[in-house]
Scaffold this motif. Sequence first.
Motif, PDB file in Angstrom:
ATOM      1  N   VAL A   1       0.832  -1.203   0.000  1.00 14.81           N
ATOM      2  CA  VAL A   1       0.000   0.000   0.000  1.00 14.81           C
ATOM      3  C   VAL A   1       0.865   1.251   0.000  1.00 14.81           C
ATOM      4  N   THR A   2       1.880   1.273   0.858  1.00 17.17           N
ATOM      5  CA  THR A   2       2.774   2.438   0.950  1.00 17.17           C
ATOM      6  C   THR A   2       3.496   2.679  -0.377  1.00 17.17           C
ATOM      7  N   SER A   3       3.960   1.609  -1.001  1.00 16.02           N
ATOM      8  CA  SER A   3       4.652   1.737  -2.294  1.00 16.02           C
ATOM      9  C   SER A   3       3.720   2.311  -3.352  1.00 16.02           C
ATOM     10  N   PHE A   4       2.480   1.805  -3.392  1.00 14.38           N
ATOM     11  CA  PHE A   4       1.503   2.278  -4.364  1.00 14.38           C
ATOM     12  C   PHE A   4       1.207   3.762  -4.159  1.00 14.38           C
ATOM     13  N   LEU A   5       0.983   4.148  -2.921  1.00 11.94           N
ATOM     14  CA  LEU A   5       0.657   5.552  -2.632  1.00 11.94           C
ATOM     15  C   LEU A   5       1.807   6.475  -3.019  1.00 11.94           C
ATOM     16  N   LYS A   6       3.040   6.077  -2.731  1.00  4.50           N
ATOM     17  CA  LYS A   6       4.194   6.905  -3.077  1.00  4.50           C
ATOM     18  C   LYS A   6       4.356   7.020  -4.588  1.00  4.50           C
ATOM     19  N   LEU A   7       4.211   5.908  -5.295  1.00  5.85           N
ATOM     20  CA  LEU A   7       4.348   5.915  -6.753  1.00  5.85           C
ATOM     21  C   LEU A   7       3.319   6.824  -7.417  1.00  5.85           C
ATOM     22  N   ASN A   8       2.148   6.944  -6.786  1.00  3.90           N
ATOM     23  CA  ASN A   8       1.066   7.742  -7.356  1.00  3.90           C
ATOM     24  C   ASN A   8       0.867   9.082  -6.642  1.00  3.90           C
ATOM     25  N   HIS A   9       1.873   9.452  -5.828  1.00  3.21           N
ATOM     26  CA  HIS A   9       1.898  10.756  -5.155  1.00  3.21           C
ATOM     27  C   HIS A   9       0.660  10.991  -4.290  1.00  3.21           C
ATOM     28  N   LEU A  10       0.239   9.938  -3.598  1.00  2.17           N
ATOM     29  CA  LEU A  10      -0.919  10.022  -2.712  1.00  2.17           C
ATOM     30  C   LEU A  10      -0.534   9.820  -1.243  1.00  2.17           C
ATOM     31  N   ASP A  11       0.745   9.585  -0.983  1.00  5.49           N
ATOM     32  CA  ASP A  11       1.183   9.200   0.356  1.00  5.49           C
ATOM     33  C   ASP A  11       1.007  10.295   1.401  1.00  5.49           C
ATOM     34  N   THR A  12       0.987  11.557   0.975  1.00  5.93           N
ATOM     35  CA  THR A  12       0.855  12.656   1.946  1.00  5.93           C
ATOM     36  C   THR A  12      -0.592  12.859   2.407  1.00  5.93           C
ATOM     37  N   LEU A  13      -1.526  12.164   1.789  1.00  5.27           N
ATOM     38  CA  LEU A  13      -2.942  12.379   2.085  1.00  5.27           C
ATOM     39  C   LEU A  13      -3.443  11.571   3.269  1.00  5.27           C
ATOM     40  N   PHE A  14      -2.730  10.499   3.629  1.00  9.37           N
ATOM     41  CA  PHE A  14      -3.247   9.561   4.622  1.00  9.37           C
ATOM     42  C   PHE A  14      -2.515   9.677   5.952  1.00  9.37           C
ATOM     43  N   ASP A  15      -3.320   9.688   7.028  1.00 10.37           N
ATOM     44  CA  ASP A  15      -2.775   9.800   8.380  1.00 10.37           C
ATOM     45  C   ASP A  15      -2.368   8.448   8.948  1.00 10.37           C
ATOM     46  N   PHE A  16      -2.984   7.380   8.459  1.00 11.74           N
ATOM     47  CA  PHE A  16      -2.632   6.057   8.981  1.00 11.74           C
ATOM     48  C   PHE A  16      -2.998   4.975   7.971  1.00 11.74           C
ATOM     49  N   ILE A  17      -2.264   3.854   8.056  1.00 14.21           N
ATOM     50  CA  ILE A  17      -2.533   2.658   7.256  1.00 14.21           C
ATOM     51  C   ILE A  17      -2.460   1.468   8.201  1.00 14.21           C
ATOM     52  N   TYR A  18      -3.530   0.695   8.278  1.00  9.49           N
ATOM     53  CA  TYR A  18      -3.551  -0.508   9.100  1.00  9.49           C
ATOM     54  C   TYR A  18      -3.741  -1.716   8.192  1.00  9.49           C
ATOM     55  N   SER A  19      -2.883  -2.720   8.382  1.00 13.12           N
ATOM     56  CA  SER A  19      -2.947  -3.937   7.579  1.00 13.12           C
ATOM     57  C   SER A  19      -3.240  -5.129   8.482  1.00 13.12           C
ATOM     58  N   GLY A  20      -4.115  -6.019   7.990  1.00 12.36           N
ATOM     59  CA  GLY A  20      -4.406  -7.228   8.751  1.00 12.36           C
ATOM     60  C   GLY A  20      -5.149  -8.229   7.895  1.00 12.36           C
TER      61      GLY A  20
END
Length: 217
Positions: free
Chosen positions: A113-132
């Motif tokens: 998820v983090t890689s995808f967001l960074k590649l698409n310049h969306l990583d600064t929009l999210f305050d948290f990511i939870y995986s499970g």
Amino acid sequence: MNQKVIIFDFDGTIADTVDALVSIANRLALEFGYIQITPEELAILRGLTSREIMKYSGISVFRVPFLVKKVKGELKSKIVDLKPIPGIEEALFNLHYQGYKLGIITSNSQENVTSFLKLNHLDTLFDFIYSGVTIFGKTTIINNVLRQKQLKAKDVIYVGDETRDIEASKKANIQVVAVTWGFNSPEALASYNPNFLIEEPSQLLDVLENAKKDTVK
């Protein structure tokens, strides 16, 4: 009034991963003992819940965690080729600029998820990511996020593309926006009575503003 928190599902809601996931699932079908997914099979699966898909495919419930782990591992190499759902980028930026706090809950890996967001310049929009890993629902993870982030249920809205997202949100006592551009069919989603059902990312801001007004009343 407290700031509204919007929690998004990832696969099928933000990222267009359905084709990639089907391709990986078909490649692993023999190893894990379930049927391959033809276009005709996919049309059937879109109308089923997670439990029904398990029964239909014939995979052992005990093998699912191992399958999920392997799928996430194989998806890692495809992240660079994946694209955001058309229109979702603009919608996310609009929500961010309107002061909404954004987060993600996913059964995909945090690394993917983090890689995808960074590649698409969306990583600064999210305050948290939870995986499970969640086979049948996300209620436990949602409740954990609410507790850890000290969020009140009335201040949170979930956005997802599967019936299990609706089911989990209702059990967690939060409102849910179901989106028809992901995995489950509009008919399947509607049968679970989400608070909102939308067809385009551009509709997100309007329904969330309406949800905020409903909370104030």
